[in-house]
Design a protein around this motif. Structure first.
Motif, PDB file in Angstrom:
ATOM      1  N   LEU A  37       0.831  -1.201   0.000  1.00 35.16           N
ATOM      2  CA  LEU A  37       0.000   0.000   0.000  1.00 35.16           C
ATOM      3  C   LEU A  37       0.870   1.257   0.000  1.00 35.16           C
ATOM      4  O   LEU A  37       0.487   2.283  -0.560  1.00 35.16           O
ATOM      5  N   LEU A  38       2.034   1.183   0.613  1.00 35.53           N
ATOM      6  CA  LEU A  38       2.933   2.335   0.629  1.00 35.53           C
ATOM      7  C   LEU A  38       3.513   2.602  -0.755  1.00 35.53           C
ATOM      8  O   LEU A  38       3.822   3.750  -1.090  1.00 35.53           O
ATOM      9  N   ILE A  39       3.683   1.550  -1.563  1.00 39.82           N
ATOM     10  CA  ILE A  39       4.205   1.740  -2.913  1.00 39.82           C
ATOM     11  C   ILE A  39       3.226   2.558  -3.741  1.00 39.82           C
ATOM     12  O   ILE A  39       3.618   3.420  -4.529  1.00 39.82           O
ATOM     13  N   GLU A  40       1.946   2.296  -3.546  1.00 38.05           N
ATOM     14  CA  GLU A  40       0.936   3.025  -4.296  1.00 38.05           C
ATOM     15  C   GLU A  40       0.939   4.503  -3.930  1.00 38.05           C
ATOM     16  O   GLU A  40       0.643   5.360  -4.766  1.00 38.05           O
ATOM     17  N   ALA A  41       1.265   4.822  -2.683  1.00 36.47           N
ATOM     18  CA  ALA A  41       1.261   6.210  -2.212  1.00 36.47           C
ATOM     19  C   ALA A  41       2.675   6.740  -2.042  1.00 36.47           C
ATOM     20  O   ALA A  41       2.926   7.587  -1.167  1.00 36.47           O
ATOM     21  N   ALA A  42       3.607   6.275  -2.873  1.00 38.60           N
ATOM     22  CA  ALA A  42       5.027   6.610  -2.677  1.00 38.60           C
ATOM     23  C   ALA A  42       5.286   8.109  -2.732  1.00 38.60           C
ATOM     24  O   ALA A  42       6.113   8.635  -1.978  1.00 38.60           O
TER      25      ALA A  42
ATOM     26  N   LEU B  29       4.242   9.921   0.705  1.00 38.23           N
ATOM     27  CA  LEU B  29       4.694   9.417   1.994  1.00 38.23           C
ATOM     28  C   LEU B  29       5.676  10.374   2.652  1.00 38.23           C
ATOM     29  O   LEU B  29       6.425  11.081   1.969  1.00 38.23           O
ATOM     30  N   PRO B  30       5.713  10.398   3.988  1.00 37.68           N
ATOM     31  CA  PRO B  30       6.764  11.159   4.678  1.00 37.68           C
ATOM     32  C   PRO B  30       8.126  10.545   4.410  1.00 37.68           C
ATOM     33  O   PRO B  30       8.249   9.335   4.168  1.00 37.68           O
ATOM     34  N   ARG B  31       9.154  11.352   4.462  1.00 33.90           N
ATOM     35  CA  ARG B  31      10.487  10.909   4.055  1.00 33.90           C
ATOM     36  C   ARG B  31      11.066   9.863   4.993  1.00 33.90           C
ATOM     37  O   ARG B  31      11.923   9.079   4.601  1.00 33.90           O
ATOM     38  N   TRP B  32      10.613   9.837   6.244  1.00 42.38           N
ATOM     39  CA  TRP B  32      11.190   8.884   7.200  1.00 42.38           C
ATOM     40  C   TRP B  32      10.710   7.458   6.955  1.00 42.38           C
ATOM     41  O   TRP B  32      11.311   6.499   7.450  1.00 42.38           O
TER      42      TRP B  32
ATOM     43  N   PRO C 247      -1.863  10.982   6.262  1.00 39.14           N
ATOM     44  CA  PRO C 247      -2.255  12.264   5.649  1.00 39.14           C
ATOM     45  C   PRO C 247      -3.248  12.067   4.516  1.00 39.14           C
ATOM     46  O   PRO C 247      -3.362  10.992   3.925  1.00 39.14           O
ATOM     47  N   ASP C 248      -3.967  13.142   4.209  1.00 42.71           N
ATOM     48  CA  ASP C 248      -5.001  13.079   3.175  1.00 42.71           C
ATOM     49  C   ASP C 248      -4.424  12.695   1.816  1.00 42.71           C
ATOM     50  O   ASP C 248      -5.080  12.005   1.024  1.00 42.71           O
ATOM     51  N   ALA C 249      -3.205  13.138   1.522  1.00 39.90           N
ATOM     52  CA  ALA C 249      -2.599  12.797   0.234  1.00 39.90           C
ATOM     53  C   ALA C 249      -2.381  11.290   0.116  1.00 39.90           C
ATOM     54  O   ALA C 249      -2.562  10.704  -0.960  1.00 39.90           O
TER      55      ALA C 249
END
Length: 658
Positions: A137-142, A145-148, A196-198
């Motif tokens: 799921l993080l790949i889809e919102a890459a 995402l926050p930098r950390w 976050p909303d993004a």
């Protein structure tokens, strides 16, 4: 090796730990608050109640939808009080499942949409999903995402709760949190864990819309002409078409032999032929593409129409023939594997034994090799893995036998108003869909770059009111930035150079303690400031570099004498060194501090005693930087790179000597 293989007192054939398959989605659902501390019977009853509620909620959808390979299911762990092997998690009460989506990636996102819908309908549940890529799921919102957040910091931080994605920030858990603590934090409404909303928008773009509509967009209905047994199986168990397509698509030379005979689906119970009937088949788009895009010649004796009868009738017959051959190959191969006790899991197990050296030094086909292989097979058949594999393999075979044992005839499929075949232009016009997807990705990249540029511009405006005017350039920034830089702590990952010098953390330096430490090492104490320093030392606060006053009070007269000797030596050594350097040209390579005047007139100490004037370190640093920057002639180089990392903006060279 043989002795070890036949030993019955230990496990000679350990099962390997397998990497998650690339085409499988794993998921888990946790009830919150966690029902810990319950007796095993009460815990099992609680999970069974949740299991029934979740399946009842999904039943209207799951009963009518067709997945590409495996359906969406939920099951209870074998032992809720023990660590879960499927989830690789500690013994936390949960329900889990694994969905093999194969070549149909929309099935994976459909399952994710189901998890979001379940947590929205049941607010006291939290879910997580992962595959061989980890938290996909993080790949889809890459780009949002926050930098950390990266694959190293993501474990036990990404969850689905109340219909939203939740990410545990490092301010809440500086290190990787435990699964138990992470679940409690997500369940606590007072803890801000919602992404976050993004990030939410990026995920919702893939799972937005009505679930039935989202599922229907991935399905394709086609009319086919197939043998009556095939039509009967599809009428009773439409989901078995997935096994048939899988058998056809993954065929090899051995399974093709079953298709050549067609002994199960092209022959009746008495060995006579069967009639061909027209029926409607619903499958995923990926299944339809796998059938249509492969050339396959009908087995000898299979009734196919003449091409002169029309292209539509030929397409229907060819599609039905491929499905019938897929059923035959799947049925016969699984029945054979069940009878022989072999299958894909046995092949993996056998290869792991070869890699472990169980057959080292043994010739394939030799007596000893066969004996070791038989021992391994016997151990495999007594394992729980074999029992589960056999159950999975035999399930479609048993169901097909049950269906074909019921009375049926070709007349059952006549006079039925079949729905028309769906338009399959999407199979040939995928370029538009691909371009739309690429356009969407390009839009995300442009938005990300614009946001990054805007943020960078804001930082530059804060650090400098104008970077285009040379008059705004402050030479003192170079010395200040370099001093802040060298005071920063470094580690094995390198030195930390902040992008904005003004945002760097302030460096606290206790000057008095610093000089006190230097004096203890070098042994040089200024007699003029000894009294003042002693008074300041008594008032200064303690730190890691402090020395106890008792250390000085207990010094003996002998130590004091040694210290005086050291001071005298250092002074003599310094005078000799200055005298030696004054006779060389090295003094001309440094810029020196100007001589200051006092009430008695200009100082001529340098002329009278030959001592060198002190070097202005800051001035030499700035000159070196500017000379190096000027020699780059506007091109990239070490000076501009280092100054840029420290947030110092230098105007371009104007051609004059710096």
């Amino acid at each position: 090796m043989a002795a070890a293989a036949t030993s019955s007192s230990s496990n000679p054939f350990p099962f390997p730990t397998r990497r998650p398959p690339d085409d499988t989605l794993f998921y888990a659902i946790y009830p919150l608050p966690l029902p810990t501390g319950l007796p095993p019977a009460a815990l099992l009853a609680s999970l069974q109640s949740l299991h029934l509620a979740l399946l009842s909620h999904l039943s209207p959808f799951l009963s009518s939808h067709l997945f590409h390979r495996d359906p969406f299911t939920l099951s209870l762990p074998a032992d809720p009080s023990s660590p879960c092997t499927l989830c690789a998690s500690p013994p936390i009460p949960h329900l889990h499942g694994a969905l093999r989506f194969g070549d149909s990636l929309p099935d994976e996102w459909l399952a994710v949409a189901l998890l979001f819908a379940l947590t929205r309908a049941f607010p006291d549940t939290v879910a997580r999903a992962w595959d061989s890529d980890g938290d996909f799921l993080l790949i889809e919102a890459a780009f949002a995402l926050p930098r950390w957040l990266d694959p190293d910091t993501a474990p036990n931080r990404v969850f689905i709760a109340r219909g939203d994605l939740h990410i545990l920030p490092p301010s809440l858990f500086p290190s990787t949190p435990s699964l138990d603590a992470a679940l409690r934090a997500v369940h606590d409404d007072s803890v801000p864990t919602r992404a976050p909303d993004a990030v939410q928008a990026a995920i919702q773009r893939r799972i937005s819309g009505n679930l039935p509509e989202m599922a229907a967009a991935n399905l394709h209905t086609a009319r086919v002409v197939a043998p009556a047994p095939v039509a009967k199986v599809l009428a009773e168990e439409p989901c078995l078409v997935a096994r048939a397509v899988e058998g056809f698509y993954d065929r090899d030379v051995d399974t093709m032999k079953h298709a050549a005979r067609m002994s199960r689906f092209l022959k009746g119970p008495a060995g006579d032929g069967v009639e061909m009937v027209r029926t409607s088949v619903r499958m995923t788009r990926a299944m339809y593409a796998q059938l249509m895009q492969q050339s396959f010649q009908a087995p000898r004796g299979y009734p196919m129409p003449r091409r002169e009868e029309g292209p539509d009738r030929w397409v229907e017959a060819e599609l039905g023939m491929k499905i019938a051959c897929g059923f035959e190959m799947m049925y016969q191969e699984r029945r054979h594997e069940v009878e022989e006790g072999k299958g894909s899991t046995w092949e993996v197990y056998r290869k792991s034994l070869e890699a472990a050296g169980c057959f080292e030094g043994l010739l394939p086909g030799s007596k000893e090799y066969k004996r070791v292989m038989e021992d391994a097979m016997q151990y495999y058949k007594t394992s729980s893995l074999f029992s589960r594999t056999r159950e999975i393999l035999s399930a479609p075979v048993r169901r097909i036998d049950e269906i074909l044992a019921m009375p049926y005839s070709a007349e059952d499929f006549q006079g039925i108003d079949l729905p028309p075949s769906d338009d399959d232009s999407w199979l040939r016009n995928g370029e538009d869909e691909l371009n739309a997807e690429l356009h969407e990705r390009q839009k995300e990249i442009e938005e990300y770059e614009a946001l990054k540029k805007h943020t960078k511009g804001q930082k530059q405006n804060v650090s400098s009111s104008s970077t285009s005017q040379p008059s705004d350039f402050n030479l003192g920034e170079i010395t200040e930035s370099m001093q802040d830089f060298v005071r920063k702590m470094s580690s094995f990952e390198g030195a930390e150079v902040p992008s904005n010098r003004e945002e760097m953390e302030s460096v606290d330096l206790d000057v008095n303690q610093f000089f006190k430490a230097m004096e203890s090492v070098l042994g040089k104490v200024s007699q003029e400031k000894a009294g003042n320093d002693a008074e300041t030392d008594r008032k200064s606060s303690s730190s890691d570099m402090d020395f106890d006053d008792s250390d000085y009070e207990n010094d003996s007269a002998e130590d004091a004498g040694d210290k005086d000797m050291d001071d005298s030596f250092m002074e003599s050594y310094s005078d000799a060194l200055n005298q030696e350097l004054s006779n060389t040209s090295i003094k001309e390579t440094f810029s020196r501090a100007p001589h200051h005047t006092n009430d008695e007139g200009p100082s001529n100490a340098a002329d009278s005693d030959g001592e060198m004037a002190p070097v202005d370190v800051d001035l030499n640093l700035v000159e070196s930087f500017l000379n190096s920057y000027s020699s780059q002639q506007g091109l990239p180089g070490p000076a501009s790179n280092l100054l840029g990392l420290m947030g110092v903006k230098v105007p371009p060279p104007d051609g004059k000597k710096l």
